[in-house]
Design an enzyme around this catalytic site. Sequence first.
Site, PDB file in Angstrom:
ATOM      1  N   PHE A 160      55.396  37.163  72.300  1.00 31.82           N
ATOM      2  CA  PHE A 160      56.130  36.583  73.412  1.00 31.82           C
ATOM      3  C   PHE A 160      57.356  37.425  73.732  1.00 31.82           C
ATOM      4  O   PHE A 160      57.665  37.694  74.898  1.00 31.82           O
ATOM      5  CB  PHE A 160      56.550  35.156  73.050  1.00 31.82           C
ATOM      6  CG  PHE A 160      57.374  34.475  74.112  1.00 31.82           C
ATOM      7  CD1 PHE A 160      56.782  33.900  75.216  1.00 31.82           C
ATOM      8  CD2 PHE A 160      58.748  34.408  73.988  1.00 31.82           C
ATOM      9  CE1 PHE A 160      57.540  33.268  76.193  1.00 31.82           C
ATOM     10  CE2 PHE A 160      59.522  33.784  74.963  1.00 31.82           C
ATOM     11  CZ  PHE A 160      58.915  33.207  76.062  1.00 31.82           C
ATOM     12  N   GLU A 161      58.057  37.861  72.684  1.00 34.36           N
ATOM     13  CA  GLU A 161      59.253  38.679  72.877  1.00 34.36           C
ATOM     14  C   GLU A 161      58.902  40.041  73.463  1.00 34.36           C
ATOM     15  O   GLU A 161      59.596  40.552  74.352  1.00 34.36           O
ATOM     16  CB  GLU A 161      59.984  38.845  71.544  1.00 34.36           C
ATOM     17  CG  GLU A 161      61.302  39.584  71.644  1.00 34.36           C
ATOM     18  CD  GLU A 161      61.994  39.708  70.302  1.00 34.36           C
ATOM     19  OE1 GLU A 161      63.086  40.297  70.257  1.00 34.36           O
ATOM     20  OE2 GLU A 161      61.438  39.213  69.295  1.00 34.36           O
ATOM     21  N   GLU A 170      58.374  23.437  60.010  1.00 33.56           N
ATOM     22  CA  GLU A 170      57.827  23.319  61.364  1.00 33.56           C
ATOM     23  C   GLU A 170      57.221  21.930  61.529  1.00 33.56           C
ATOM     24  O   GLU A 170      56.567  21.428  60.608  1.00 33.56           O
ATOM     25  CB  GLU A 170      56.758  24.399  61.598  1.00 33.56           C
ATOM     26  CG  GLU A 170      56.043  24.341  62.917  1.00 33.56           C
ATOM     27  CD  GLU A 170      56.971  24.438  64.103  1.00 33.56           C
ATOM     28  OE1 GLU A 170      57.015  23.461  64.881  1.00 33.56           O
ATOM     29  OE2 GLU A 170      57.658  25.470  64.247  1.00 33.56           O
ATOM     30  N   ASP A 182      64.125  25.839  70.983  1.00 34.11           N
ATOM     31  CA  ASP A 182      64.066  25.276  72.330  1.00 34.11           C
ATOM     32  C   ASP A 182      65.484  25.244  72.914  1.00 34.11           C
ATOM     33  O   ASP A 182      66.381  24.629  72.334  1.00 34.11           O
ATOM     34  CB  ASP A 182      63.498  23.860  72.265  1.00 34.11           C
ATOM     35  CG  ASP A 182      63.120  23.311  73.641  1.00 34.11           C
ATOM     36  OD1 ASP A 182      63.782  23.684  74.633  1.00 34.11           O
ATOM     37  OD2 ASP A 182      62.182  22.509  73.722  1.00 34.11           O
ATOM     38  N   GLU A 199      63.166  29.454  57.098  1.00 35.14           N
ATOM     39  CA  GLU A 199      62.986  29.656  58.532  1.00 35.14           C
ATOM     40  C   GLU A 199      62.757  28.300  59.184  1.00 35.14           C
ATOM     41  O   GLU A 199      61.832  27.566  58.816  1.00 35.14           O
ATOM     42  CB  GLU A 199      61.826  30.591  58.870  1.00 35.14           C
ATOM     43  CG  GLU A 199      61.712  30.764  60.380  1.00 35.14           C
ATOM     44  CD  GLU A 199      60.848  31.922  60.841  1.00 35.14           C
ATOM     45  OE1 GLU A 199      60.591  32.012  62.054  1.00 35.14           O
ATOM     46  OE2 GLU A 199      60.423  32.726  59.985  1.00 35.14           O
ATOM     47  N   ASP A 232      60.909  17.386  60.053  1.00 29.95           N
ATOM     48  CA  ASP A 232      62.149  17.662  60.767  1.00 29.95           C
ATOM     49  C   ASP A 232      63.046  18.538  59.887  1.00 29.95           C
ATOM     50  O   ASP A 232      63.402  18.157  58.769  1.00 29.95           O
ATOM     51  CB  ASP A 232      62.842  16.333  61.090  1.00 29.95           C
ATOM     52  CG  ASP A 232      64.155  16.497  61.831  1.00 29.95           C
ATOM     53  OD1 ASP A 232      64.612  17.636  62.017  1.00 29.95           O
ATOM     54  OD2 ASP A 232      64.735  15.475  62.235  1.00 29.95           O
ATOM     55  N   LYS A 279      68.266  21.954  80.653  1.00 31.62           N
ATOM     56  CA  LYS A 279      68.900  20.958  81.508  1.00 31.62           C
ATOM     57  C   LYS A 279      70.132  20.361  80.824  1.00 31.62           C
ATOM     58  O   LYS A 279      70.089  20.038  79.635  1.00 31.62           O
ATOM     59  CB  LYS A 279      67.910  19.851  81.855  1.00 31.62           C
ATOM     60  CG  LYS A 279      66.755  20.307  82.727  1.00 31.62           C
ATOM     61  CD  LYS A 279      65.836  19.157  83.087  1.00 31.62           C
ATOM     62  CE  LYS A 279      64.681  19.616  83.968  1.00 31.62           C
ATOM     63  NZ  LYS A 279      63.774  18.496  84.322  1.00 31.62           N
TER      64      LYS A 279
END
Length: 229
Positions: free
Chosen positions: A210-211, A85, A135, A60, A112, A139
């Site tokens: 959150f979902e 993570e 994320d 994951e 990373d 933009k």
Amino acid sequence: MLSTEVSFPRKIQSFIRRQGRLTAGQQHALEHHWKTYGLDPNADYDFAGVFGRHAPLCVEIGFGNGESLAQMAAANPEIDYIGIEVHRPGVGHLLMLLAERNLTNVRIYCHDAVEILEKRIPNDSLSGAHLFFPDPWPKKKHHKRRIVQPGFIALLSKKLKAGGYFHAASDWQPYAEHMLAVLSEQEKLANTSEAGGFCERPAYRPLTKFEQRGIRLGHGVWDLIFSKA
């Protein structure tokens, strides 16, 4: 101690290290449970040896606070999971959950994810790879930071074994559509959706808080599952 040294060359990153403040519980977990669950990004591992068995291996990428990963690991004890993570509070929270629930089928990199995939995950070794709510970098000038790019998908396809799958989910429709376009161009992967688009959320992916909040507010979530022939 949790190593923070990086030996890999710098490149455009899909994240910013917002370390945040550790809670007392997260700090305690990092100090007392990292030796049990943590992996050194500068070391090579035989993952069958790490877990003490030969089992399907899933990664994951960017597990956040680790709630979903801990739930999946508890519900699927026959599968071994590697969570990656960069944010220490999330790592500390997952360590708390693993210790509280006495889960033995999870290990963690605090590093990373692209570099771990490049350097530490063998080719043709993964039964699955998960990328939930990365994320979206909405933009336009930041689109180059999105983790789902042709190069990343090409790398990931090398790490999946035949029959392995990549499952991504996003609550940002433009990014979901971007991921669909990029994945559809990778010749080694095939969309598992018969319609060639998005999938229904499979039962193994837990709903995050959150979902759940987003669903109550009428927000959409888009799942993609591609498999390697």
